[in-house]
Design a protein around this motif. Structure first.
Motif, PDB file in Angstrom:
ATOM      1  N   SER A   1      87.511  55.956  69.401  1.00  0.00           N
ATOM      2  CA  SER A   1      86.592  54.804  69.509  1.00  0.00           C
ATOM      3  C   SER A   1      86.820  54.058  70.809  1.00  0.00           C
ATOM      4  O   SER A   1      86.761  52.829  70.844  1.00  0.00           O
ATOM      5  N   SER A   2      87.070  54.786  71.907  1.00  0.00           N
ATOM      6  CA  SER A   2      87.469  54.124  73.151  1.00  0.00           C
ATOM      7  C   SER A   2      86.321  53.450  73.890  1.00  0.00           C
ATOM      8  O   SER A   2      86.546  52.552  74.692  1.00  0.00           O
ATOM      9  N   CYS A   3      85.084  53.867  73.626  1.00  0.00           N
ATOM     10  CA  CYS A   3      83.955  53.285  74.354  1.00  0.00           C
ATOM     11  C   CYS A   3      82.750  53.121  73.427  1.00  0.00           C
ATOM     12  O   CYS A   3      82.723  52.221  72.609  1.00  0.00           O
ATOM     13  N   ASP A   4      81.765  54.009  73.530  1.00  0.00           N
ATOM     14  CA  ASP A   4      80.534  53.809  72.753  1.00  0.00           C
ATOM     15  C   ASP A   4      80.213  54.975  71.822  1.00  0.00           C
ATOM     16  O   ASP A   4      79.079  55.120  71.393  1.00  0.00           O
ATOM     17  N   GLU A   5      81.211  55.801  71.514  1.00  0.00           N
ATOM     18  CA  GLU A   5      81.055  56.806  70.469  1.00  0.00           C
ATOM     19  C   GLU A   5      82.122  56.587  69.411  1.00  0.00           C
ATOM     20  O   GLU A   5      83.304  56.440  69.747  1.00  0.00           O
ATOM     21  N   THR A   6      81.684  56.538  68.143  1.00  0.00           N
ATOM     22  CA  THR A   6      82.628  56.502  67.032  1.00  0.00           C
ATOM     23  C   THR A   6      82.737  57.920  66.511  1.00  0.00           C
ATOM     24  O   THR A   6      81.732  58.512  66.119  1.00  0.00           O
ATOM     25  N   SER A   7      83.934  58.463  66.521  1.00  0.00           N
ATOM     26  CA  SER A   7      84.068  59.867  66.148  1.00  0.00           C
ATOM     27  C   SER A   7      85.304  60.087  65.286  1.00  0.00           C
ATOM     28  O   SER A   7      86.320  59.419  65.439  1.00  0.00           O
ATOM     29  N   ALA A   8      85.171  61.041  64.367  1.00  0.00           N
ATOM     30  CA  ALA A   8      86.291  61.478  63.546  1.00  0.00           C
ATOM     31  C   ALA A   8      86.218  62.994  63.432  1.00  0.00           C
ATOM     32  O   ALA A   8      85.130  63.574  63.389  1.00  0.00           O
ATOM     33  N   ALA A   9      87.382  63.635  63.403  1.00  0.00           N
ATOM     34  CA  ALA A   9      87.424  65.098  63.354  1.00  0.00           C
ATOM     35  C   ALA A   9      88.636  65.549  62.559  1.00  0.00           C
ATOM     36  O   ALA A   9      89.630  64.830  62.437  1.00  0.00           O
ATOM     37  N   VAL A  10      88.518  66.752  62.040  1.00  0.00           N
ATOM     38  CA  VAL A  10      89.654  67.402  61.385  1.00  0.00           C
ATOM     39  C   VAL A  10      89.965  68.656  62.194  1.00  0.00           C
ATOM     40  O   VAL A  10      89.099  69.518  62.374  1.00  0.00           O
ATOM     41  N   VAL A  11      91.199  68.740  62.700  1.00  0.00           N
ATOM     42  CA  VAL A  11      91.596  69.818  63.607  1.00  0.00           C
ATOM     43  C   VAL A  11      92.889  70.457  63.104  1.00  0.00           C
ATOM     44  O   VAL A  11      93.835  69.753  62.744  1.00  0.00           O
ATOM     45  N   VAL A  12      92.914  71.786  63.087  1.00  0.00           N
ATOM     46  CA  VAL A  12      94.080  72.529  62.620  1.00  0.00           C
ATOM     47  C   VAL A  12      94.798  73.168  63.806  1.00  0.00           C
ATOM     48  O   VAL A  12      94.176  73.855  64.628  1.00  0.00           O
ATOM     49  N   ASN A  13      96.091  72.897  63.896  1.00  0.00           N
ATOM     50  CA  ASN A  13      96.952  73.490  64.932  1.00  0.00           C
ATOM     51  C   ASN A  13      96.455  73.263  66.355  1.00  0.00           C
ATOM     52  O   ASN A  13      96.707  74.065  67.255  1.00  0.00           O
ATOM     53  N   GLY A  14      95.737  72.184  66.549  1.00  0.00           N
ATOM     54  CA  GLY A  14      95.328  71.785  67.896  1.00  0.00           C
ATOM     55  C   GLY A  14      94.210  72.597  68.500  1.00  0.00           C
ATOM     56  O   GLY A  14      93.754  72.293  69.608  1.00  0.00           O
ATOM     57  N   ARG A  15      93.717  73.616  67.794  1.00  0.00           N
ATOM     58  CA  ARG A  15      92.722  74.508  68.407  1.00  0.00           C
ATOM     59  C   ARG A  15      91.544  74.844  67.496  1.00  0.00           C
ATOM     60  O   ARG A  15      90.494  75.246  67.991  1.00  0.00           O
ATOM     61  N   LYS A  16      91.703  74.707  66.216  1.00  0.00           N
ATOM     62  CA  LYS A  16      90.630  75.049  65.272  1.00  0.00           C
ATOM     63  C   LYS A  16      89.993  73.777  64.723  1.00  0.00           C
ATOM     64  O   LYS A  16      90.657  72.961  64.088  1.00  0.00           O
ATOM     65  N   VAL A  17      88.701  73.611  64.987  1.00  0.00           N
ATOM     66  CA  VAL A  17      87.982  72.401  64.580  1.00  0.00           C
ATOM     67  C   VAL A  17      87.240  72.660  63.276  1.00  0.00           C
ATOM     68  O   VAL A  17      86.348  73.507  63.211  1.00  0.00           O
ATOM     69  N   LEU A  18      87.609  71.917  62.231  1.00  0.00           N
ATOM     70  CA  LEU A  18      86.918  72.028  60.943  1.00  0.00           C
ATOM     71  C   LEU A  18      85.726  71.096  60.871  1.00  0.00           C
ATOM     72  O   LEU A  18      84.758  71.373  60.160  1.00  0.00           O
ATOM     73  N   SER A  19      85.798  69.996  61.589  1.00  0.00           N
ATOM     74  CA  SER A  19      84.663  69.059  61.668  1.00  0.00           C
ATOM     75  C   SER A  19      84.849  68.188  62.900  1.00  0.00           C
ATOM     76  O   SER A  19      85.978  67.970  63.353  1.00  0.00           O
ATOM     77  N   ASN A  20      83.734  67.695  63.429  1.00  0.00           N
ATOM     78  CA  ASN A  20      83.778  66.814  64.608  1.00  0.00           C
ATOM     79  C   ASN A  20      82.531  65.944  64.566  1.00  0.00           C
ATOM     80  O   ASN A  20      81.490  66.291  65.119  1.00  0.00           O
ATOM     81  N   ILE A  21      82.632  64.824  63.896  1.00  0.00           N
ATOM     82  CA  ILE A  21      81.489  63.931  63.677  1.00  0.00           C
ATOM     83  C   ILE A  21      81.459  62.870  64.774  1.00  0.00           C
ATOM     84  O   ILE A  21      82.469  62.215  65.043  1.00  0.00           O
ATOM     85  N   ILE A  22      80.297  62.698  65.388  1.00  0.00           N
ATOM     86  CA  ILE A  22      80.145  61.721  66.467  1.00  0.00           C
ATOM     87  C   ILE A  22      78.952  60.825  66.174  1.00  0.00           C
ATOM     88  O   ILE A  22      77.834  61.311  65.982  1.00  0.00           O
ATOM     89  N   SER A  23      79.188  59.533  66.128  1.00  0.00           N
ATOM     90  CA  SER A  23      78.109  58.556  66.001  1.00  0.00           C
ATOM     91  C   SER A  23      77.941  57.877  67.356  1.00  0.00           C
ATOM     92  O   SER A  23      78.787  57.096  67.779  1.00  0.00           O
ATOM     93  N   SER A  24      76.846  58.213  68.044  1.00  0.00           N
ATOM     94  CA  SER A  24      76.623  57.705  69.399  1.00  0.00           C
ATOM     95  C   SER A  24      75.909  56.361  69.379  1.00  0.00           C
ATOM     96  O   SER A  24      75.063  56.107  68.519  1.00  0.00           O
TER      97      SER A  24
END
Length: 340
Positions: free
Chosen positions: A12-35
């Protein structure tokens, strides 16, 4: 580490609110971005107080959606990662405080992540076999760095902007020629119909050893050109202005990035940040890389802009080093790369 590590990450550093679930730093299970682009467009740029309020409004929904899409629950999460700087202090605080509450209530480790480290780590998601060392050019609305990544979490800043970030210059020039916000994608699009050699805009010239950038002089040169044309009542070809400005920015970025690879004797350079999605920069970097036998790496477009997946990747590499943040840590809007 034998066990898979699942990180819930918040950005949430600027103007996108985002949450994600990431496995072992490389596999993305979800990446939700509210712009918030639509909200800030009418103001011609990001309004910090408005951004903070919007983060508060949507952060719980974004986290819930990230968990649902990943098909996991809080009990499946091993740690919580969150951006704590650099960025807008109010916006950062929303994410940090929310992450603290989650970590405390769930009894999970908390990992504060540097936003710039997150951008660099986006390349670990895109390229599963990528390992340090390599050079990374980080170019966004708020940041312009050349970084040598010695190892996971170990960085050497080789060059940085002395004034405006490249993306900031894009926004200001876009506003001046009537394109509005956000400037980067709009200048990139308009440039395709312009002549990049129509106007010779200056490049900053530091001493030979420096890999620093400066874009304020270039921005001023564009504004001066526009003012002169208006005073002489001559027609302004906006596409030519956009293309010529973009060429000056891209030439500068590519030249310094390639110098950095030569200095460090590496054959890989990763590009990161919002401006990494710029088509002219991508094309010029790839062409320069072919000439110098350097592999050029780009994340997919969604991983170039601010997102939580990149924060989850960076959090994983901090987690396996044991870099757990205390629950009383705070947002640091001017956080430097490599600081904790």
């Amino acid at each position: 580490m034998d066990k898979d590590i699942t990180i819930l990450a918040i950005e949430s550093s600027c103007d996108e609110t985002s949450a994600a679930v990431v496995v072992n730093g490389r596999k993305v299970l979800s990446n939700i971005i509210s712009s918030q682009i639509a909200v800030h467009t009418k103001f011609g740029g990001v309004v910090p107080e408005v951004a903070s309020r919007k983060h508060i409004e949507v952060i719980s929904q974004v986290v819930d959606k990230a968990l649902k899409e990943a098909e996991v629950s809080f009990k499946d999460i091993d740690a919580i990662g969150v951006t704590y700087g650099p960025g807008l202090v109010g916006a950062l605080l929303v994410g940090v405080q929310y992450a603290k509450g989650l970590a405390y209530s769930l009894g999970k480790p908390l990992i504060g992540v540097n936003h710039i480290e997150g951008h660099i780590s986006a390349n670990f998601i895109q390229y599963k076999d990528l390992k340090p060392p390599f050079v990374c050019l980080v170019v966004s609305g708020g940041h312009t760095f050349i970084v040598y990544m010695k190892d996971y979490g170990k960085f050497e800043v080789m060059g940085q902007t002395r004034d405006d970030a490249a993306g900031e210059a894009y926004d200001k020039v876009a506003r001046a020629i009537g394109l509005g916000y956000p400037g980067g994608p709009k200048i990139d699009k308009l440039s395709k119909s312009g002549n990049e050699n129509a106007i010779k805009f200056p490049r900053a010239n530091f001493h030979e050893e420096s890999l620093d950038f400066s874009f304020s002089g270039l921005k001023s040169a564009v504004l001066n050109y526009l003012n002169k044309m208006e005073m002489k009542k001559e027609e302004i070809n906006r596409a030519d202005v956009a293309a010529s400005f973009q060429k000056a920015v891209v030439d500068f970025l590519v030249a310094n990035a390639m110098k950095a690879c030569s200095i460090k004797k590496v054959d890989k350079i990763a590009i990161a940040g919002g401006v990494a999605s710029n088509s002219a920069l991508r094309k010029a970097m790839i062409e320069a890389g072919k000439r110098k036998d350097i592999q050029v790496l780009f994340p997919e477009l969604v991983l170039c802009t601010d997102n939580a997946a990149m924060i989850g990747s960076a959090a994983y590499f901090e987690y396996i080093k044991g870099a757990i943040s205390p629950l009383d840590f705070n947002a640091v809007p001017n956080l430097k790369l490599g600081e904790r």
